[in-house]
Design an enzyme around this catalytic site. Structure first.
Site, PDB file in Angstrom:
ATOM      1  N   ASP A  15       0.887  -1.200   0.085  1.00  0.00           N
ATOM      2  CA  ASP A  15       0.009  -0.098  -0.078  1.00  0.00           C
ATOM      3  C   ASP A  15       0.832   1.229   0.037  1.00  0.00           C
ATOM      4  O   ASP A  15       1.627   1.468   0.945  1.00  0.00           O
ATOM      5  CB  ASP A  15      -0.873  -0.189   1.264  1.00  0.00           C
ATOM      6  CG  ASP A  15      -1.573   1.308   1.375  1.00  0.00           C
ATOM      7  OD1 ASP A  15      -2.222   1.612   0.191  1.00  0.00           O
ATOM      8  OD2 ASP A  15      -1.873   1.638   2.373  1.00  0.00           O
ATOM      9  N   GLY A  50       1.224   4.832   0.388  1.00  0.00           N
ATOM     10  CA  GLY A  50       0.254   6.117   0.702  1.00  0.00           C
ATOM     11  C   GLY A  50       1.246   7.493   0.576  1.00  0.00           C
ATOM     12  O   GLY A  50       2.368   7.355   0.210  1.00  0.00           O
ATOM     13  N   ASN A  51       0.547   8.437   0.860  1.00  0.00           N
ATOM     14  CA  ASN A  51       1.338   9.884   0.634  1.00  0.00           C
ATOM     15  C   ASN A  51       2.611  10.103   1.684  1.00  0.00           C
ATOM     16  O   ASN A  51       3.310  10.596   1.350  1.00  0.00           O
ATOM     17  CB  ASN A  51       0.325  11.000   0.799  1.00  0.00           C
ATOM     18  CG  ASN A  51      -0.562  11.193  -0.577  1.00  0.00           C
ATOM     19  OD1 ASN A  51       0.000  11.184  -1.526  1.00  0.00           O
ATOM     20  ND2 ASN A  51      -1.836  10.735  -0.088  1.00  0.00           N
ATOM     21  N   ASN A  85       3.552   7.138   4.106  1.00  0.00           N
ATOM     22  CA  ASN A  85       4.208   5.893   4.285  1.00  0.00           C
ATOM     23  C   ASN A  85       3.864   4.992   3.203  1.00  0.00           C
ATOM     24  O   ASN A  85       2.787   4.972   2.728  1.00  0.00           O
ATOM     25  CB  ASN A  85       3.982   5.134   5.623  1.00  0.00           C
ATOM     26  CG  ASN A  85       4.560   6.233   6.641  1.00  0.00           C
ATOM     27  OD1 ASN A  85       3.776   6.666   7.685  1.00  0.00           O
ATOM     28  ND2 ASN A  85       5.883   6.236   6.729  1.00  0.00           N
ATOM     29  N   ILE A  86       4.826   3.918   3.177  1.00  0.00           N
ATOM     30  CA  ILE A  86       4.552   2.809   2.137  1.00  0.00           C
ATOM     31  C   ILE A  86       4.381   1.381   3.116  1.00  0.00           C
ATOM     32  O   ILE A  86       5.554   1.170   3.915  1.00  0.00           O
ATOM     33  CB  ILE A  86       5.452   2.379   1.007  1.00  0.00           C
ATOM     34  CG1 ILE A  86       5.796   3.713   0.153  1.00  0.00           C
ATOM     35  CG2 ILE A  86       5.442   1.211   0.359  1.00  0.00           C
ATOM     36  CD1 ILE A  86       6.735   3.730  -0.935  1.00  0.00           C
ATOM     37  N   VAL A  87       3.434   0.832   3.356  1.00  0.00           N
ATOM     38  CA  VAL A  87       3.177  -0.249   4.075  1.00  0.00           C
ATOM     39  C   VAL A  87       3.300  -1.511   3.287  1.00  0.00           C
ATOM     40  O   VAL A  87       2.444  -1.613   2.399  1.00  0.00           O
ATOM     41  CB  VAL A  87       2.265  -0.044   5.037  1.00  0.00           C
ATOM     42  CG1 VAL A  87       1.837  -1.421   5.924  1.00  0.00           C
ATOM     43  CG2 VAL A  87       2.066   1.167   5.755  1.00  0.00           C
ATOM     44  N   GLY A 134      -9.958   6.550  -3.380  1.00  0.00           N
ATOM     45  CA  GLY A 134      -8.558   6.102  -3.683  1.00  0.00           C
ATOM     46  C   GLY A 134      -8.766   4.341  -3.484  1.00  0.00           C
ATOM     47  O   GLY A 134      -9.687   4.088  -2.620  1.00  0.00           O
ATOM     48  N   ASP A 156      -6.839   2.725  -1.764  1.00  0.00           N
ATOM     49  CA  ASP A 156      -6.691   2.136  -0.385  1.00  0.00           C
ATOM     50  C   ASP A 156      -7.959   2.370   0.413  1.00  0.00           C
ATOM     51  O   ASP A 156      -8.154   1.408   1.291  1.00  0.00           O
ATOM     52  CB  ASP A 156      -5.523   3.310   0.381  1.00  0.00           C
ATOM     53  CG  ASP A 156      -6.041   4.745   0.177  1.00  0.00           C
ATOM     54  OD1 ASP A 156      -6.799   5.114  -0.590  1.00  0.00           O
ATOM     55  OD2 ASP A 156      -5.482   5.796   1.172  1.00  0.00           O
ATOM     56  N   ASP A 211     -10.139   5.966   8.468  1.00  0.00           N
ATOM     57  CA  ASP A 211      -8.674   5.936   8.357  1.00  0.00           C
ATOM     58  C   ASP A 211      -7.858   7.221   8.905  1.00  0.00           C
ATOM     59  O   ASP A 211      -7.967   8.218   8.157  1.00  0.00           O
ATOM     60  CB  ASP A 211      -8.283   5.481   6.908  1.00  0.00           C
ATOM     61  CG  ASP A 211      -6.855   4.878   6.823  1.00  0.00           C
ATOM     62  OD1 ASP A 211      -5.885   5.215   7.378  1.00  0.00           O
ATOM     63  OD2 ASP A 211      -6.810   4.212   5.723  1.00  0.00           O
TER      64      ASP A 211
END
Length: 254
Positions: free
Chosen positions: A6, A8-9, A11-13, A108, A110, A130
């Site tokens: 995933d 994200g703006n 973090n990348i998880v 989005g 996510d 979220d």
């Protein structure tokens, strides 16, 4: 084995899953300026340290709200996992999912992953909150439809804007202060942000339930969910891995 990612703006998880069991997961900072080679070094080292063998990864599912990183990640993943198939979450696959998305180009990926996971776990009439870069409220109605989304600035985004626009206010750690009456600068900001956002969250929940005339199951996820959720009147469920678990669910429908 499946690798769910995933982007994200902030973090990348990503996590490695065997069936629905998460074997390991990681969180790194999002940097749109990093190259595929730079991300490759990070992924290889983290997977090795996490004792995940790259050749065991058979499938990869990728969600991104940062368009500039999709191509570098495709390039990087192809190099690191030569035998794995890569699926990218996009409106093209939404018709295969168990929920209906009324406006697929305006939500989005996510949030779609969150909604799929919440629907699988808790059914219809569910709201997912979220706590990410943005604070989002995604509501699934009684016909398994995503009825709509409310978006506010995330807590860290609000603190960053406050610190960036004022000369004397510092960046702070977001925890509940001893009192809503802040006796120093740090406690004053914590009071305004933490308790202020608690009121915002409860207000959106209650307005949504009133508009729908329906009690909702409220599910919180995201990095700061554990800070705000216990302070609210309405949030009883926290699911830290909801987005990655949603990507695993989406993969099962492809």
């Amino acid at each position: 084995m499946l690798l769910a990612i995933d982007i994200g703006n902030t973090n990348i998880v990503f996590g490695a899953f065997d069936s629905s069991v998460c074997l390991n997961n990681w969180r790194i900072q999002t940097d749109p300026l990093k190259t595929a080679d730079e991300y490759e070094v990070l992924f290889r080292s983290l997977l090795t340290a996490g004792k995940i063998c790259r050749t065991d990864i058979e499938k990869i599912i990728l969600s991104s709200v940062v368009p500039a990183l999709v191509h570098p990640f495709e390039e990087m993943l192809t190099n690191v996992f030569e035998e794995a198939t890569i699926a990218i979450v996009s409106p093209n696959i939404y018709n295969k999912l168990p929920i209906k998305i009324l406006n697929p180009t305006q939500i989005g990926t996510d949030l779609v992953a969150n909604a799929v996971s919440a629907f699988q776990k808790f059914g219809t009439n569910t709201m997912v909150i979220d706590f990410g870069t943005a604070l989002t409220f995604t509501t699934i109605g009684d016909k398994a439809q995503i009825l709509g989304v409310a978006i506010a600035p995330g807590l860290r985004t609000a603190v960053g804007a406050l610190a960036g626009k004022t000369a004397q206010l510092p960046q702070i750690h977001l925890t509940p202060p001893p009192s809503v009456l802040g006796e120093n600068t740090v406690h004053a900001i914590q009071a305004g942000i933490v308790y202020g956002f608690t009121g915002l969250v409860d207000s959106i929940i209650e307005r949504t339930q009133s508009e729908l005339n329906q009690k909702l199951t409220i599910v919180a996820t995201g990095g700061l969910s554990s800070v705000i959720a216990p302070l609210t009147k309405n949030i009883k469920i926290i699911e830290p891995m909801l987005t990655l678990e949603g990507l695993v669910q989406i993969n099962s429908f492809l």
